[in-house]
Design a protein around this motif. Structure first.
Motif, PDB file in Angstrom:
ATOM      1  N   ILE A 142       5.974  28.506 -17.957  1.00  0.00           N
ATOM      2  CA  ILE A 142       7.378  28.874 -17.795  1.00  0.00           C
ATOM      3  C   ILE A 142       8.133  28.131 -18.884  1.00  0.00           C
ATOM      4  O   ILE A 142       8.213  26.902 -18.876  1.00  0.00           O
ATOM      5  CB  ILE A 142       7.891  28.491 -16.404  1.00  0.00           C
ATOM      6  CG1 ILE A 142       7.076  29.270 -15.355  1.00  0.00           C
ATOM      7  CG2 ILE A 142       9.365  28.797 -16.255  1.00  0.00           C
ATOM      8  CD1 ILE A 142       7.203  28.721 -13.965  1.00  0.00           C
ATOM      9  N   VAL A 146      14.541  28.781 -21.726  1.00  0.00           N
ATOM     10  CA  VAL A 146      14.626  30.202 -22.033  1.00  0.00           C
ATOM     11  C   VAL A 146      14.845  30.949 -20.723  1.00  0.00           C
ATOM     12  O   VAL A 146      14.244  30.626 -19.704  1.00  0.00           O
ATOM     13  CB  VAL A 146      13.323  30.691 -22.696  1.00  0.00           C
ATOM     14  CG1 VAL A 146      13.317  32.199 -22.805  1.00  0.00           C
ATOM     15  CG2 VAL A 146      13.176  30.059 -24.053  1.00  0.00           C
ATOM     16  N   ALA A 147      15.749  31.912 -20.796  1.00  0.00           N
ATOM     17  CA  ALA A 147      16.099  32.618 -19.571  1.00  0.00           C
ATOM     18  C   ALA A 147      14.937  33.469 -19.076  1.00  0.00           C
ATOM     19  O   ALA A 147      14.078  33.864 -19.851  1.00  0.00           O
ATOM     20  CB  ALA A 147      17.310  33.517 -19.837  1.00  0.00           C
ATOM     21  N   ALA A 148      14.933  33.709 -17.782  1.00  0.00           N
ATOM     22  CA  ALA A 148      13.993  34.682 -17.225  1.00  0.00           C
ATOM     23  C   ALA A 148      14.565  36.074 -17.454  1.00  0.00           C
ATOM     24  O   ALA A 148      15.739  36.234 -17.800  1.00  0.00           O
ATOM     25  CB  ALA A 148      13.810  34.423 -15.735  1.00  0.00           C
ATOM     26  N   THR A 168      10.712  38.338 -21.341  1.00  0.00           N
ATOM     27  CA  THR A 168      10.086  37.418 -20.388  1.00  0.00           C
ATOM     28  C   THR A 168      10.153  38.046 -19.001  1.00  0.00           C
ATOM     29  O   THR A 168      10.940  38.953 -18.760  1.00  0.00           O
ATOM     30  CB  THR A 168      10.798  36.064 -20.352  1.00  0.00           C
ATOM     31  OG1 THR A 168      12.181  36.306 -20.076  1.00  0.00           O
ATOM     32  CG2 THR A 168      10.645  35.324 -21.669  1.00  0.00           C
ATOM     33  N   GLY A 172      10.369  33.753 -16.174  1.00  0.00           N
ATOM     34  CA  GLY A 172      10.509  33.183 -17.510  1.00  0.00           C
ATOM     35  C   GLY A 172       9.224  32.943 -18.259  1.00  0.00           C
ATOM     36  O   GLY A 172       9.109  32.023 -19.061  1.00  0.00           O
ATOM     37  N   ASP A 174       6.385  34.364 -21.045  1.00  0.00           N
ATOM     38  CA  ASP A 174       6.406  35.270 -22.188  1.00  0.00           C
ATOM     39  C   ASP A 174       5.447  36.427 -21.927  1.00  0.00           C
ATOM     40  O   ASP A 174       4.250  36.226 -21.713  1.00  0.00           O
ATOM     41  CB  ASP A 174       6.003  34.501 -23.450  1.00  0.00           C
ATOM     42  CG  ASP A 174       5.985  35.412 -24.657  1.00  0.00           C
ATOM     43  OD1 ASP A 174       6.862  36.294 -24.731  1.00  0.00           O
ATOM     44  OD2 ASP A 174       5.086  35.250 -25.507  1.00  0.00           O
TER      45      ASP A 174
END
Lengths: 398, 553, 330
Positions: A142, A146-148, A168, A172, A174
């Motif tokens: 996760i 970085v936003a989900a 994502t 969150g 990738d």
């Protein structure tokens, strides 16, 4: 609909004209002289379909985004087809010039589909083995800060992020990384399952073929019953039970799945290896070995198995495809490979909704199709190779 | 069977070249052959397997099988160039003016349709006659061909009719449009001798009656001598010579043809009779055997003495091979016993000792299925050497080399070859070497020459005879071919339907009087005399040959 | 004919026996569940009475053999017990109306699934047979090779991939058909057909490919037989050779592959129904698997297996009837 029917009728006229023209132009060469109307129609139809494809492809490259979006996927499909075809051709060229004498000869008589298959299998193996180097992030990582739920496609206006071309997921992770790790998990698990199914079904099948008698009867009746239950349904039923036991026993559910599918699939392997074994056992050289007083082990490993490798290898490919697709389907239904392992079937289920964005933002719709396509591509590749192998072995018999 | 004067030839083939596809390349099958056939004439095409006689026969119809192409030359039928004719023109000729009779009638009749429906197909589809008329004509033809129950046999399915009858029904079918030319492709090869003679006489009559031209393809010289006006001999896609039947039989010009003729005269001198009171090497004593509930052997008894060859003769289904299975122990008899050197053998091979197993070896009919395709020649022969004699390393290799020399194959060249890289005769020699490797005293030869060409078969027989003298072996020779019996046997056992009909020394067996069945069997074997069939028919009458005669027994 | 009759009766008896054994297997499999399973289904908040009710309902208080026979007896009369979902619902409302029986849940969905299967079969079977014959007729041509690649690809693709591709092209990019199949009981036939078409097309793609390949293979297998050469040498046209001479002999394998695929249509619809939210028995099955609604899972399994065995049995009997050797014994 009416236009389509009109086109079909006009094809008929065109086909008639085409045949006449061909006859006139070549001075009634045998090919045109003996051509049936159906064949002429087929040619016209194929030309028309090809023309439409070219037109649609050009639409896909249109400057108007509305039109281009509509034909985006067709364009990708055509480009993909061409790239893969060229790739397969180059790969075959490579195979013809590099390697041992045997492999060179193999590549010389190989159709393009088979070389495409081998190339794709090698690529998948490469990705699976080196997934941790290729993927930018871990499969369960996760990513901090970085936003989900970043939209796929990397278009900031649509809520994307160029650093995460496929976006994502809801917690969150990738998606691109998970897609790459999917090769490791989905393919690896399917391969392991097939190997177990083969060891189980193959050994039982050969044993039944060589020994015959009550063992053969018993095993064959058990297999009959197991095969009378549709395999996906049976797998789902057993997975229900496994899903209850797994947490209690502390064994991951995935292990249960491997075992269940291996057992279900081993019935098919059993049938084939028994049939192959029986066709070999009736040969005179087996009789000669028996009359010599040879033991069971010698018969099995020196006389029977070496002659069964070709059909078994082809069957291995087919069974792998089948297992692979079954596992993907189970995962798609939510009872297969369990998180946090990244796997393509589960990804298709989770991301399937994005397909509905295709009309105005084609890039957003790609992740589920990529995951499903990755499954399809490998299965197609394996099937192409198997098809070639079966064709070769049947050709050698004649 | 004389043709009308000064007509153009019906079939004119000039310098035809035909290739067959093998892997990626085209290899020549026929290398420039000429053929001319006048109306009403019968041409015999003979040659060994691989000579290209079937390919040439089909090319005379303008037809090639898949993977075969005509690469040069010309084929004319009644002035029509078949190689440039359109598909429609050719289809119109086939079945209507040119007909074909295939080797295996059982496989060449469509199992899904009745005989009469297949008979009328060509006339109806070619628009020659209506269904009803041609069906009636079919029944008339069946009667002419002496088929039993001509009125109703056509309404049966192919699997309900016997092989010899099917072959005649197929000849009737070929006749359905009264063609100008019929190609007979080994029509009697798959039949037993007593059935063959019936089919031969039927074919010969009907061809003469309608003055049909024919190309008769076969590998059997005696058969072609009965059927053809002229004979063309082929060897590996090339013509050896062509001549009138009588000229060809009496005065062949080419060496190859002479050698073919000579094969039939190979005969080993008979051994002196066995002294009374010697213990036979193998004794089959009052053996009954059954597959499941079906009893297939009834009270079979005979002796095989040391250094002798006993030929067991009979048609398919007579129980010859079953007797062999009883001796080897694969099929334990339900009554009676097998004695070896006077001592009884355990009925089941699994109960026999290694030494008992070693003494009895077997050579199989189909060398293809008798050798493991994944093992090299060296491995195949080395296995019994190691298994029975315990030789390893250099000693084993030396023994294998010696065995290869014994069967007249060069060890250096053949040791590492796979069975697929050998010819049929060479494979059979490897099978012999494998049997010899066990150093047995008794070898069962199950139809060992019937899948081979005559010249190759003769080589194998000479080899077996030599080995017998050198190693004082005993053979049990299972065969349906009386020429083989004449060549190699010391004693003969005749079997029919699981019974031993007659037995005795060879010389007595080939001299009358006999048991009626033996007599029929012997008299049905074609001889190299063009008048043989006519004489036989004159002597016995059409009702005393073939199945009709067998049924009377 | 007596011969054929005995063979058919044997097959029927064997099929029935298989079904019986399969029902035992399914029953035993379900009984592999841990004994305190009912508790965990209803969660911690369940009253002891409701747990006892479920145990009674499943008959967990009786010995296994007795339970099997009462279950089987019920199943034969169309009574599969009541589902857990309904049972826990009844638990909350305190009523025990018969509305929650498994049979009532399954019946309309079973009809829907049959409808979907029928539509797919109606498209796929004729299409596959014609394509198969054409491919055999023009074997090794460009047409044959193209269909070979196309059918191999469609067999190899998972159903959900084909489904999404069809949705993409026929529902999203070109809104011709609806992508969600919401079907009601009293819908007009044309409406229902339209809503069913997309899932039916997906199934058609999978099934056609398989049937077509087998038809082609069955015919080509025969083309090297001597009687086909004989037909050609009688001057018959290529089409007549295939249709009149090859096809009747290829019937048994073709019937078999059609039956296998029909069985697949009924049992293998699970994935497709889930993608299109089609209210069929497959979706019910998957949902029940997820909620571990054992009575429903058991019932669906038995129905699927019965359909599968029945179709295979039909195929078996039809191929026996298509064989002239058996129809006309010597």
């Amino acid at each position: 609909m009416i236009w389509f029917a009109a086109a079909l009728v006009s094809f008929a006229a065109l086909a008639w004209g085409f045949r006449l023209a061909g006859q006139a132009a070549t001075g009634r060469a045998p090919y045109f002289r003996d051509m049936t109307f159906g064949v002429a129609y087929g040619y016209i139809f194929a030309v028309a379909a090809l023309a439409w494809l070219v037109w649609a492809y050009m639409q896909g490259r249109s400057p108007d985004p509305a039109v281009a979006n509509k034909f985006f996927f067709l364009r990708i499909a055509v480009e993909g087809f061409v790239v893969f075809a060229i790739g397969a051709w180059l790969f075959r060229l490579l195979g013809r010039n590099v390697g041992t004498k045997g492999t060179k000869r193999l590549f010389r008589s190989m159709p393009l589909t088979a070389s495409f298959g081998i190339m794709m299998i090698l690529i998948y193996v490469f990705v699976a083995v080196f997934a941790s180097f290729l993927a930018p992030y871990g499969q369960a990582e996760i990513i901090r800060g970085v936003a989900a739920n970043i939209m796929p496609g990397g278009d900031i206006a649509l809520g994307g992020n160029p650093d995460f071309p496929l976006g994502t997921d809801q917690i969150g992770r990738d998606i691109l990384s998970r897609l790459i790790y999917g090769a490791q998990n989905t393919v690896g698990i399917a391969f392991a399952t097939t190997v177990i199914a083969f060891m189980l079904g193959g050994s039982m099948g050969f044993l039944a073929a060589t020994l015959g008698g009550w063992l053969d009867q018993l095993l064959s009746r058990i297999v009959d019953v197991l095969m009378a239950i549709p395999s996906l349904i049976f797998a789902l039923l057993l997975m229900t039970i496994a899903s209850v036991w797994a947490p209690r026993l502390g064994i991951p559910q995935t292990y249960f799945m491997i075992l269940i599918i291996a057992v279900i699939d081993s019935t098919r392997v059993y049938r084939l290896s028994r049939a192959v074994g029986q066709s070999i056992v009736v040969m005179d050289y087996i009789e000669a070995a028996k009359l010599r007083g040879e033991g069971m082990g010698y018969l099995m490993f020196k006389e029977i198995l070496p002659n069964a490798t070709a059909p078994l290898l082809a069957e291995f490919g087919l069974r792998f495809c089948f297992v692979f697709l079954t596992i993907a389907s189970l995962s798609f239904l939510g009872v297969g490979i369990q998180p946090p392992l990244a796997d393509w079937g589960t990804m298709v289920r989770d991301l399937g909704g994005f397909v509905n964005f295709a009309q105005f933002a084609p890039m957003v719709a790609t992740p589920p199709l990529l995951a499903a396509g990755a499954i399809a591509l490998l299965a197609v590749a394996v099937n192409f190779v198997v098809d070639w192998m079966l064709h070769r072995s049947s050709g050698l018999k004649d | 069977m004389t043709q009308a004067p000064d007509t153009t030839p019906l079939v004119k083939i000039r310098d035809i070249r035909i290739d067959g596809r093998s892997d990626e390349t085209w290899l020549p099958i026929i290398k420039g052959v000429n053929l001319t056939l006048q109306r009403g004439q019968v041409l015999g095409l003979i040659g060994e397997s691989g000579a290209g006689k079937s390919t040439l026969g089909l090319a005379a119809m303008g037809y090639t099988r898949d993977g075969v192409r005509i690469s040069g030359g010309s084929v004319e039928f009644d002035g029509i160039d078949l190689l440039t004719a359109s598909a429609a023109v050719k289809r119109d000729l086939l079945g209507k003016r040119i007909a074909y009779v295939a080797q295996s009638a059982a496989a060449s009749f469509n199992p899904a349709h009745r005989l009469i429906d297949q008979h009328v197909e060509a006339p109806v589809q070619h628009g020659i006659a209506g269904r009803k008329d041609s069906a009636e004509d079919g029944i008339a033809l069946y009667r002419k061909l002496r088929l039993p129950n001509p009125e109703e046999i056509g309404f049966r399915y192919p699997h309900q009719v016997s092989g010899g009858q099917l072959q005649r029904a197929m000849t009737a079918m070929a006749m359905s449009c009264r063609p100008d030319l019929i190609i007979f492709d080994e029509p009697t090869t798959a039949l037993d001798v007593t059935t063959q003679i019936e089919v031969l006489s039927a074919i010969r009559d009907i061809v003469a009656q309608y003055n049909t031209a024919a190309i008769y393809i076969t590998h059997d010289l005696a058969v072609v001598a009965q059927m053809a006006d002229r004979i063309k001999v082929l060897l590996r896609g090339e013509e050896v010579e062509t001549a009138d039947t009588r000229t060809m039989l009496t005065a062949p010009v080419q060496d190859y043809t002479k050698s073919l003729w000579a094969v039939r005269s190979f005969e080993r001198p008979a051994k002196p009779a066995v002294q009374k009171g010697t213990v036979p090497l193998v004794t089959v004593q009052n053996v009954d055997a059954a597959y499941g509930k079906e009893k297939v052997l009834h009270d079979v008894s005979f002796d095989i003495h040391a250094g002798r060859t006993v030929a067991v003769v009979g048609e398919s289904g007579s129980g010859k091979s079953t007797t062999a299975r009883c001796i080897t122990g694969l099929l334990p008899p339900i009554a009676g016993q097998i004695l070896f050197d006077g001592a009884p053998l355990p009925p089941d091979y699994r109960k026999r000792s290694k030494d008992q197993l070693r003494q009895i070896q077997m050579i199989y009919q189909m060398a293809d299925t008798a050798l493991n395709p994944r093992m090299s020649v060296g491995q195949i022969i080395a296995r019994p050497v190691q298994f029975y004699l315990g030789l390893t390393g250099k000693a084993k290799r030396q023994r294998v080399d010696a065995l290869l020399n014994q069967i007249e194959l060069d060890p250096a060249e053949y040791y590492n070859r796979l069975p697929s890289e050998l010819s049929g005769g060479q494979k059979q020699r490897i099978g012999i070497a494998r049997a010899l490797a066990a150093e047995p005293r008794f070898i069962i030869c199950d139809e060992v020459t019937s899948a081979l060409d005559q010249l190759v078969a003769e080589g194998i027989l000479r080899l077996l005879a030599r080995l017998q003298d050198e190693l004082s072996l005993s053979y049990m020779f299972i065969t349906h071919d009386l020429a083989t019996v004449r060549a190699i046997a010391d004693e003969v056992v005749v079997m029919k339907d699981g019974h031993v009909v007659e037995q005795g020394p060879k010389a007595e067996m080939f001299r009358p009087p006999h048991h009626a069945y033996t007599d029929l069997l012997l008299s049905s074997v074609p001889e190299m005399d063009p008048d043989w069939l006519s004489n036989l028919l004159a002597e016995r009458g059409v009702d005393n040959i073939g199945d009709a005669a067998v049924n009377k027994l | 004919m007596g011969n054929v009759l005995t063979i058919i009766l044997q097959r029927l008896a064997l099929g029935f026996l298989t079904l019986l054994v399969v029902s035992v297997v399914i029953f035993v499999a379900v009984n592999l569940l841990p004994g305190d399973f009912a508790q965990s289904i209803l969660g911690q908040g369940a009253t002891p009475e409701s747990v006892a009710a479920i145990r009674r309902d499943l008959g967990l208080d009786q010995p296994m053999v007795a339970r099997y026979f009462s279950w089987l007896g019920g199943a034969l009369q169309g009574d599969f017990g009541s589902s857990f979902a309904q049972a826990s619902f009844a638990n909350f409302t305190g009523s025990d109306s018969g509305a929650g029986s498994v049979a009532q849940q399954i019946a309309p969905r079973f009809a829907n699934t049959m409808f979907l299967a029928a539509v797919s079969a109606a498209i796929a079977v004729p299409f596959a047979l014609v394509l198969g014959v054409l491919a055999a007729l023009y074997r090794n041509s460009i047409f044959d090779r193209a269909t070979n690649i196309f059918t191999l690809s469609s067999i190899s693709s998972p159903e959900f991939f084909l489904a999404y591709v069809l949705i993409l092209f026929l529902a999203v990019l070109n809104p011709i058909l609806p992508s969600v199949s919401n079907i009601f009981a009293d819908m007009a036939f044309s409406d229902r057909l339209e809503k069913t078409l997309l899932p039916a097309l997906t199934l058609t793609l999978v099934v056609t490919a398989h049937m077509m390949r087998m038809t082609r293979a069955a015919i080509i297998n025969l083309l090297s037989s001597p009687y086909i050469e004989m037909a050609r040498l009688k001057g018959m046209s290529p089409l007549r050779v295939i249709v009149h001479h090859a096809l009747p002999n290829a019937l048994a394998p073709i019937i078999n592959v059609v039956a296998i695929n029909l069985a697949y249509l009924i049992t293998g619809v699970v994935v497709v129904e889930v993608v299109f939210v089609y209210p069929g028995i497959g979706q019910l099955f998957v949902d029940s698997v997820k909620f571990r609604d054992i009575p429903v899972v058991q019932a669906c399994c038995l129905i699927f297996a019965a359909a599968y065995i029945l179709l295979n049995l039909t195929a078996d009997i039809m191929s026996i009837l298509s064989n002239p050797r058996l129809r006309h014994p010597k």
